[in-house]
Write a protein that holds these residues in place. Sequence first.
Motif, short mmCIF file in Angstrom:
data_model
loop_
_atom_site.label_atom_id
_atom_site.label_comp_id
_atom_site.label_asym_id
_atom_site.label_seq_id
_atom_site.Cartn_x
_atom_site.Cartn_y
_atom_site.Cartn_z
N ARG A 269 -0.01 8.85 -2.35
CA ARG A 269 -1.10 9.66 -2.93
C ARG A 269 -1.74 10.51 -1.83
O ARG A 269 -2.05 11.68 -2.05
CB ARG A 269 -2.13 8.77 -3.63
N GLY B 173 0.78 -1.24 0.00
CA GLY B 173 0.00 0.00 0.00
C GLY B 173 0.81 1.28 0.00
O GLY B 173 0.30 2.35 0.37
N GLY C 297 -2.70 1.12 -6.16
CA GLY C 297 -2.83 1.10 -4.70
C GLY C 297 -2.98 -0.34 -4.22
O GLY C 297 -3.00 -1.29 -5.01
N ARG C 298 -3.12 -0.48 -2.88
CA ARG C 298 -3.22 -1.81 -2.27
C ARG C 298 -4.36 -2.64 -2.88
O ARG C 298 -4.21 -3.84 -3.13
CB ARG C 298 -3.46 -1.64 -0.77
N ASP D 182 -0.82 4.18 -1.92
CA ASP D 182 -1.90 4.88 -1.23
C ASP D 182 -1.35 5.95 -0.29
O ASP D 182 -1.87 7.06 -0.22
CB ASP D 182 -2.76 3.88 -0.43
#
Length: 410
Positions: free
Chosen positions: A80, A74, A90-91, A77
């Motif tokens: 971001r 992740g 992302g994750r 994420d």
Amino acid sequence: MKILVIGNGGRESALLLSLRSSSSALYQWPHNNCLDFVAPFLPVEQTYEELAGNIRDAGIGLVIIGPEKPLVDGLSDKLRAAGVDVFGPGRDGARLEGDKAFARELMDSAGVPSPKYRIINDPCSIEDVLSEMTMPVYIKASGLAGGKGAIFASDICRARIVAREILETDRFGKQKSIVVEEFLQGKEISMMALVADGKYILLPPAADHKKAYDGDKGPNTGGMGSYAPVDIPAGLYEKWGSEIIGRTITYLKQKGIDYRGVLFAGLMVEGDQAKVLEFNCRFGDPEAQAVLPLLNDDMLQLFLDVSRGILPPELTTEENYSMTVIIAAKGYPGEYSKGFPVDIGKIDPELTFFPAGVIKEGENYLSSGGRLGGISCTGKSFEKISDRIYNQLEKLKSENIFYRKDIGSR
Ligand code: AMP
Ligand code: GLY
């Protein structure tokens, strides 16, 4: 703008070198000192928790994440959320690689051509599931297992042993489930696509050579060489792209997953039918070393656009061929020694060396891993680029290394 490439293997060497001509300031993390001439090391914290904030505070505007682990964990994420653009899912999107049971169920729901499979979450159901499968099978740890989590089982006794080993021991890391798959035969092809905003664009088809030795003998490795483009009848690759990448991306979008980066599908092809062996959420290694040099686009703009959810209408590729041969430490993928000198000699200027498991000491390389690096070439014919690469490799004079002599010969 400051750009950071995360990862320090052969794939990340190819990513950094693909950006070399951009006027932006490039950085690398973790450190591969063989690439100091392209990008300095960004000295930031080792833990992912600290990493995102420190990367933002260092003024990095775009991060390109090479390996799967930070994606599955992740890191995109977190970056971001810190306001940094990221090339990499992302994750939630990276589960396609980090959770093979999830990926298989998604492929089912999205109608992506796949082998027959069953998922086992509990050792008590191993017997029941295996008795329903036709042998041989592939047994796969569902979570990341450092590339060692897919095991061939020729009969039910072996399948039972492997299934128990994955679920009941720590040999493959902590695994909550396994996927048992029908054994497929055919030709393997690596399909990679840039993905953003629920759309995709295919990169040239590539092939990896996974077995350690010539003639596809020996144990599976991370990849001993690659070439691109693979010759596929007109229209067929695009059809597979739509059935595989297209359906997957549409499904992800319906589920609210905003995937930005590369989606890699390892395919088994028989006749004109392609089925998915695995999804990866990043560029293949060593496929990136063959495919990235074929692209004529402004690579920085391309990575930046994808990170912001924009896809170009098409890619600019030349009518060229590309190939990479990996030099490995003797013993790889099993036990091998480290710290020995690797003298690749004076490199033909038409070739590129993508360093991986080596460190630079003065003018010399010392080995630090199993895959030491790849020698790559692009040109108008496979024969010519292969000759150039192998002429260079013949000058290697180390007892401690080996490479396959038949890359590109499929
Ligand atoms: P994976 O980790 O899923 O990429 O698998 C590693 C390698 O195992 C693949 O590149 C294939 O050579 C082989 N493999 C994986 N799944 C299958 C399957 N269902 N049938 C045949 N070969 C497979
Ligand atoms: N070359 C296959 C992979 O990167 O997983």
